[in-house]
Design an enzyme around this catalytic site. Structure first.
Site, PDB file in Angstrom:
ATOM      1  N   LYS A  13       0.822  -1.215   0.000  1.00 44.78           N
ATOM      2  CA  LYS A  13       0.000   0.000   0.000  1.00 44.78           C
ATOM      3  C   LYS A  13       0.858   1.268   0.000  1.00 44.78           C
ATOM      4  O   LYS A  13       0.625   2.165  -0.790  1.00 44.78           O
ATOM      5  CB  LYS A  13      -0.890   0.068   1.260  1.00 44.78           C
ATOM      6  CG  LYS A  13      -1.948  -0.988   1.373  1.00 44.78           C
ATOM      7  CD  LYS A  13      -2.882  -0.691   2.543  1.00 44.78           C
ATOM      8  CE  LYS A  13      -2.215  -0.702   3.908  1.00 44.78           C
ATOM      9  NZ  LYS A  13      -1.717  -2.008   4.368  1.00 44.78           N
ATOM     10  N   ARG A  87      -9.479   1.425   8.940  1.00 47.13           N
ATOM     11  CA  ARG A  87      -9.139   0.018   9.157  1.00 47.13           C
ATOM     12  C   ARG A  87     -10.255  -0.713   9.886  1.00 47.13           C
ATOM     13  O   ARG A  87     -10.121  -1.912  10.137  1.00 47.13           O
ATOM     14  CB  ARG A  87      -7.864  -0.078   9.985  1.00 47.13           C
ATOM     15  CG  ARG A  87      -6.600  -0.402   9.176  1.00 47.13           C
ATOM     16  CD  ARG A  87      -5.457  -0.364  10.161  1.00 47.13           C
ATOM     17  NE  ARG A  87      -4.266  -1.049   9.816  1.00 47.13           N
ATOM     18  CZ  ARG A  87      -3.177  -0.471   9.283  1.00 47.13           C
ATOM     19  NH1 ARG A  87      -3.193   0.774   8.934  1.00 47.13           N
ATOM     20  NH2 ARG A  87      -2.090  -1.175   9.115  1.00 47.13           N
ATOM     21  N   ARG A 126      11.400  -6.229   4.627  1.00 44.31           N
ATOM     22  CA  ARG A 126      11.188  -4.789   4.431  1.00 44.31           C
ATOM     23  C   ARG A 126      12.118  -3.958   5.314  1.00 44.31           C
ATOM     24  O   ARG A 126      12.338  -4.286   6.477  1.00 44.31           O
ATOM     25  CB  ARG A 126       9.729  -4.481   4.782  1.00 44.31           C
ATOM     26  CG  ARG A 126       9.379  -3.019   4.737  1.00 44.31           C
ATOM     27  CD  ARG A 126       7.918  -2.820   4.519  1.00 44.31           C
ATOM     28  NE  ARG A 126       7.103  -3.088   5.703  1.00 44.31           N
ATOM     29  CZ  ARG A 126       5.777  -2.971   5.707  1.00 44.31           C
ATOM     30  NH1 ARG A 126       5.125  -2.634   4.612  1.00 44.31           N
ATOM     31  NH2 ARG A 126       5.095  -3.218   6.795  1.00 44.31           N
ATOM     32  N   ARG A 159      11.344  -2.195  10.938  1.00 42.49           N
ATOM     33  CA  ARG A 159      10.306  -1.772  11.873  1.00 42.49           C
ATOM     34  C   ARG A 159      10.091  -2.823  12.959  1.00 42.49           C
ATOM     35  O   ARG A 159      10.045  -4.016  12.643  1.00 42.49           O
ATOM     36  CB  ARG A 159       8.976  -1.562  11.118  1.00 42.49           C
ATOM     37  CG  ARG A 159       8.829  -0.184  10.534  1.00 42.49           C
ATOM     38  CD  ARG A 159       7.634  -0.079   9.629  1.00 42.49           C
ATOM     39  NE  ARG A 159       6.390  -0.599  10.189  1.00 42.49           N
ATOM     40  CZ  ARG A 159       5.221  -0.567   9.555  1.00 42.49           C
ATOM     41  NH1 ARG A 159       5.142  -0.025   8.344  1.00 42.49           N
ATOM     42  NH2 ARG A 159       4.139  -1.050  10.109  1.00 42.49           N
ATOM     43  N   ARG A 170      -0.763  -9.046  13.342  1.00 45.15           N
ATOM     44  CA  ARG A 170      -1.256  -7.969  12.459  1.00 45.15           C
ATOM     45  C   ARG A 170      -2.168  -8.556  11.375  1.00 45.15           C
ATOM     46  O   ARG A 170      -3.190  -7.979  11.029  1.00 45.15           O
ATOM     47  CB  ARG A 170      -0.083  -7.224  11.818  1.00 45.15           C
ATOM     48  CG  ARG A 170       0.654  -6.352  12.824  1.00 45.15           C
ATOM     49  CD  ARG A 170       1.963  -5.829  12.267  1.00 45.15           C
ATOM     50  NE  ARG A 170       1.778  -4.866  11.199  1.00 45.15           N
ATOM     51  CZ  ARG A 170       2.742  -4.525  10.353  1.00 45.15           C
ATOM     52  NH1 ARG A 170       3.934  -5.067  10.439  1.00 45.15           N
ATOM     53  NH2 ARG A 170       2.498  -3.653   9.408  1.00 45.15           N
TER      54      ARG A 170
HETATM   55  P1  AMP Z   1       0.951   0.609   9.008  1.00 44.52           P
HETATM   56  O1  AMP Z   1       2.200   1.376   8.796  1.00 44.52           O
HETATM   57  O2  AMP Z   1      -0.190   1.101   8.173  1.00 44.52           O
HETATM   58  O3  AMP Z   1       1.157  -0.883   8.895  1.00 44.52           O
HETATM   59  O4  AMP Z   1       0.499   0.878  10.520  1.00 44.52           O
HETATM   60  C1  AMP Z   1       1.333   0.526  11.623  1.00 44.52           C
HETATM   61  C2  AMP Z   1       0.514   0.420  12.905  1.00 44.52           C
HETATM   62  O5  AMP Z   1      -0.099   1.674  13.206  1.00 44.52           O
HETATM   63  C3  AMP Z   1      -0.646  -0.558  12.862  1.00 44.52           C
HETATM   64  O6  AMP Z   1      -0.245  -1.895  13.108  1.00 44.52           O
HETATM   65  C4  AMP Z   1      -1.543  -0.007  13.990  1.00 44.52           C
HETATM   66  O7  AMP Z   1      -1.034  -0.320  15.265  1.00 44.52           O
HETATM   67  C5  AMP Z   1      -1.389   1.486  13.787  1.00 44.52           C
HETATM   68  N1  AMP Z   1      -2.408   2.002  12.838  1.00 44.52           N
HETATM   69  C6  AMP Z   1      -2.191   2.570  11.611  1.00 44.52           C
HETATM   70  N2  AMP Z   1      -3.344   2.932  11.039  1.00 44.52           N
HETATM   71  C7  AMP Z   1      -4.328   2.593  11.895  1.00 44.52           C
HETATM   72  C8  AMP Z   1      -5.751   2.702  11.869  1.00 44.52           C
HETATM   73  N3  AMP Z   1      -6.409   3.223  10.826  1.00 44.52           N
HETATM   74  N4  AMP Z   1      -6.452   2.236  12.949  1.00 44.52           N
HETATM   75  C9  AMP Z   1      -5.816   1.706  14.003  1.00 44.52           C
HETATM   76  N5  AMP Z   1      -4.490   1.562  14.079  1.00 44.52           N
HETATM   77  C10 AMP Z   1      -3.740   2.005  13.061  1.00 44.52           C
END
Ligand code: AMP
Length: 218
Positions: A13, A87, A126, A159, A170
């Site tokens: 994404k 989400r 990654r 990360r 996740r």
């Molecule tokens: P990402 O970089 O999009 O994988 O997001 C990393 C982490 O941020 C996720 O595993 C969640 O803990 C938190 N996070 C990001 N976006 C959201 C969202 N829309 N709702 C809840 N938690 C989020």
């Protein structure tokens, strides 16, 4: 144009969203990048969300909705590509309400579909730049110099939530909390599934085909 890019962690994404938003001349808003920036600058929001993120859990809706809607208000009206938000169905409903009020409805939801085996391989390899958020892969998308960002020379990081144990939770959370969104948007007739398996260029071309259709072939 207001778009959402949806897909499991590791579906690509972030990488695709940067290219798409640039091509369309719209704002790219990544909820994950936003939260990581909050943490890095030690804000109260950053402190609140750290534990959730590190364990692979979602940040609670009320925190997330307020944070993103605040950003959207400041985003002008050129359009936005949302990456990582919504989400949950509650987040999607709040977003609809806010965008509806502003007369800026969601035009399309791009769902990246990637087989599970490919996801784990993509996430464990990654590496990201903590400064500009560029995404690399140790095998498929190597930086010019090992371990260093091509754009700004910053040391790349793995990360803490990109480890194999955290990925499992996740992915489970994605299945449970985010998959219902596909039905939510399909019901509105704005969901577009896109094959996310392939090279960055191949997947990007597929996404651009959809966005061209959405903008009426312009
Ligand atoms: P990402 O970089 O999009 O994988 O997001 C990393 C982490 O941020 C996720 O595993 C969640 O803990 C938190 N996070 C990001 N976006 C959201 C969202 N829309 N709702 C809840 N938690 C989020």
């Amino acid at each position: 144009m207001n778009l959402i890019i949806l897909g499991p962690p590791g579906a690509g994404k972030g990488t695709q969203a940067v290219r798409l938003a640039e091509g369309l001349g719209i704002q790219h808003l990544s909820s994950g990048d936003m939260l990581r920036a909050e943490r890095a600058s030690g804000t109260p929001l950053g402190a609140k969300v750290a534990e959730y993120m590190d364990s692979g859990a979602l940040v609670p809706d009320e925190i997330m909705i307020e944070a993103i809607l605040n950003r959207l208000e400041g985003g002008g009206d050129t359009g936005v590509l949302l990456d990582g938000f919504p989400r949950t169905v509650a987040q999607a409903e709040s977003l609809d309400e806010a965008l509806g009020k502003a007369g800026r409805p969601v035009d399309g939801v791009l769902e990246l579909k990637v087989p599970r085996g490919a996801i784990v391989q993509r996430i464990t390899g990654r590496r990201v730049c903590p400064k500009c958020n560029s995404v690399y892969h140790m095998e498929f998308r190597r930086p010019r110099q090992e371990g260093v960002c091509d754009n700004d020379g910053e040391a790349l990081i793995h990360r803490p939530d990109d480890t194999e144990e955290v990925i499992v939770s996740r992915l489970k959370n994605y299945e449970k909390q985010t998959t219902p969104l596909t039905e939510y948007y399909a019901g509105k007739g704005i969901l577009h599934a896109v094959d996310g398996d392939g090279s960055v260029d191949e997947v990007c071309a597929r996404l651009e085909r959809v966005t061209r259709q959405l903008s009426g072939g312009r």
